[in-house]
Write an enzyme that holds these catalytic residues in place. Structure first.
Site, PDB file in Angstrom:
ATOM      1  N   LYS A  44       2.910   5.232 -29.715  1.00  0.00           N
ATOM      2  CA  LYS A  44       3.695   4.494 -30.695  1.00  0.00           C
ATOM      3  C   LYS A  44       4.882   3.871 -29.973  1.00  0.00           C
ATOM      4  O   LYS A  44       5.719   4.569 -29.399  1.00  0.00           O
ATOM      5  CB  LYS A  44       4.201   5.415 -31.806  1.00  0.00           C
ATOM      6  CG  LYS A  44       5.047   4.645 -32.809  1.00  0.00           C
ATOM      7  CD  LYS A  44       5.792   5.526 -33.776  1.00  0.00           C
ATOM      8  CE  LYS A  44       6.972   4.733 -34.316  1.00  0.00           C
ATOM      9  NZ  LYS A  44       7.811   5.512 -35.222  1.00  0.00           N
ATOM     10  N   GLY A  62      14.648   6.856 -41.728  1.00  0.00           N
ATOM     11  CA  GLY A  62      15.407   7.996 -42.239  1.00  0.00           C
ATOM     12  C   GLY A  62      16.232   7.702 -43.478  1.00  0.00           C
ATOM     13  O   GLY A  62      16.979   8.556 -43.934  1.00  0.00           O
ATOM     14  N   ALA A  66       8.445   4.201 -41.656  1.00  0.00           N
ATOM     15  CA  ALA A  66       9.870   4.347 -41.965  1.00  0.00           C
ATOM     16  C   ALA A  66      10.244   3.802 -43.332  1.00  0.00           C
ATOM     17  O   ALA A  66       9.766   2.751 -43.749  1.00  0.00           O
ATOM     18  CB  ALA A  66      10.745   3.654 -40.919  1.00  0.00           C
ATOM     19  N   GLY A  67      11.094   4.550 -44.006  1.00  0.00           N
ATOM     20  CA  GLY A  67      11.683   4.096 -45.260  1.00  0.00           C
ATOM     21  C   GLY A  67      11.193   4.811 -46.501  1.00  0.00           C
ATOM     22  O   GLY A  67      11.847   4.775 -47.536  1.00  0.00           O
ATOM     23  N   ASN A 121       8.340  10.891 -41.501  1.00  0.00           N
ATOM     24  CA  ASN A 121       8.857  12.150 -40.964  1.00  0.00           C
ATOM     25  C   ASN A 121       9.957  12.709 -41.873  1.00  0.00           C
ATOM     26  O   ASN A 121       9.817  13.756 -42.483  1.00  0.00           O
ATOM     27  CB  ASN A 121       9.377  11.934 -39.544  1.00  0.00           C
ATOM     28  CG  ASN A 121       9.660  13.218 -38.780  1.00  0.00           C
ATOM     29  OD1 ASN A 121       9.651  13.228 -37.564  1.00  0.00           O
ATOM     30  ND2 ASN A 121       9.900  14.348 -39.456  1.00  0.00           N
ATOM     31  N   THR A 122      11.046  11.936 -42.009  1.00  0.00           N
ATOM     32  CA  THR A 122      12.219  12.454 -42.723  1.00  0.00           C
ATOM     33  C   THR A 122      11.927  12.767 -44.190  1.00  0.00           C
ATOM     34  O   THR A 122      12.454  13.739 -44.726  1.00  0.00           O
ATOM     35  CB  THR A 122      13.378  11.447 -42.629  1.00  0.00           C
ATOM     36  OG1 THR A 122      13.495  11.020 -41.277  1.00  0.00           O
ATOM     37  CG2 THR A 122      14.690  12.067 -43.059  1.00  0.00           C
TER      38      THR A 122
END
Lengths: 260, 93
Positions: free
Chosen positions: A102, A163, A189-190, A211-212
């Site tokens: 990635k 995040g 993301a987001g 992830n977050t």
């Protein structure tokens, strides 16, 4: 259902949810969340070994073994094309010739938005070097297409800053990117909660990397499970095709045969 | 002789091999990758590769990471990004 398989760089996956392995309290939580998510592709970061500290401590790859999962080394934390390329080459050595990476080249610390010019440059070098590149980018349809033309294996536009958990901020751009694409498009993301994941999948995205949203939930294992179901639900809704929107009501019970 | 391992000076006997260095750090058999002076040295060459004075050695491994978390994870507090170009980049902009 064959159209429910995700194919990236010639390998097929049942799960369209990809998860990161960062921000967890400990490796036990990483393991539990990874398993609850049903994800088959797990991102990892490449960092210096902790010299002289806890030599016997368990390694991330002990709880996320490469024999079971597809490990996706990422270039998180790289702010130049050179650092990102170097990180990918180290990852290839670390994982015995592994080609799937990635790529993300960040522009600044406040937004963690990608540095697009550096990303394009790094992508060109890595593709020529034989890597299968999954690339983090902005939600710009022209850049997404350009990254596809360079030869990236998958293009991964952000839905909102990394995040931030702000959800799909520009669904029309994501839709345009999906419609233009000949390679898998994954939102990276987001995403903040399950409905965000479902929306991304309903737009026709091939998958989501997060992830977050899992790691920072009050109950990360339960959120990992919620995300698994949201991605499946969103994908099925996309394949099913939603009903047209109508301004006024349309009764769903027959009018004939009423006795009142 | 003195080398720089992951950013820190380290004394080593002259003519130490990379494998000896890895053994001395209790990293034998771990899944890692090694760079000497920015060049990756494949695992198969660790036993033969002889380090020189002032060599800059980086030994890296995989840790938890997802969408760009600069801090890494809680169980790798002392890990550093391979090269600290973040600040350089920000200084320029």
């Amino acid at each position: 259902m064959s159209d429910n398989l995700l194919t990236i760089a010639g390998k097929t996956y049942n799960s369209r949810l990809l998860v990161g392995s960062g921000k967890y309290v400990d490796l036990a939580e990483t393991k539990a969340c990874t398993e609850a998510s049903g994800a088959e592709i797990i991102t990892v970061a490449i960092r210096r070994t902790n010299i002289g500290q806890n030599p016997g401590e368990p390694n991330l790859l002990d709880v996320v073994p490469p024999e079971k999962y597809t490990i996706l080394p990422n270039t998180a934390g790289c702010y130049t094309a050179e650092d990102a390329i170097r990180t990918c080459r180290m990852a290839r050595e670390l994982l015995d010739g592994h080609k799937l990476v990635k790529l993300e080249v960040l522009g600044d610390e406040k937004t963690l938005f990608p540095d697009i010019t550096a990303t394009l440059k790094a992508a060109e070098v890595l593709v020529k070097d034989g890597f299968d590149v999954m690339v983090y980018t902005s939600d710009d349809p022209l850049i997404a297409k350009r990254l596809e033309e360079i030869g990236c294996a998958a293009v991964m536009p952000l839905a909102a800053p990394i995040g931030s958990g702000l959800g799909i901020r520009n669904p029309y751009n994501i839709l345009t990117i999906v419609e233009n694409a000949n390679v898998p498009i994954l939102v990276d993301a987001g995403v903040g909660t399950a409905s965000d994941a479902a929306i991304a999948m309903e737009l026709g995205c091939d998958g989501i990397l997060m992830n977050t949203a899992i790691a920072a939930a009050k109950n990360p294992v339960l959120m990992a499970s919620a995300m698994k179901h949201a991605v499946i639900a969103g994908r099925e809704a996309f394949l099913a095709g939603r009903m047209p929107r109508k301004r006024f009501a349309s009764a769903s019970s027959p009018i004939d045969g009423t006795f009142f | 002789m003195k080398i720089i391992l992951n950013g820190n000076a380290l004394d080593l006997p002259d003519n130490s091999t990379l494998l000896k260095l890895i053994e001395s750090q209790d990293l034998t058999g771990k899944r890692l990758a090694v760079e000497v002076n920015l060049e990756i040295i494949p695992k198969t060459e660790h036993a033969h590769y002889i380090l020189k004075n002032d060599d800059k050695v980086e030994i890296v491994h995989a840790i938890g990471g997802g969408s760009a978390n600069n801090s890494g994870s809680n169980f790798a507090l002392n890990s550093g990004i391979i090269s600290p170009s973040v600040n350089n980049h920000l200084d320029k902009s």
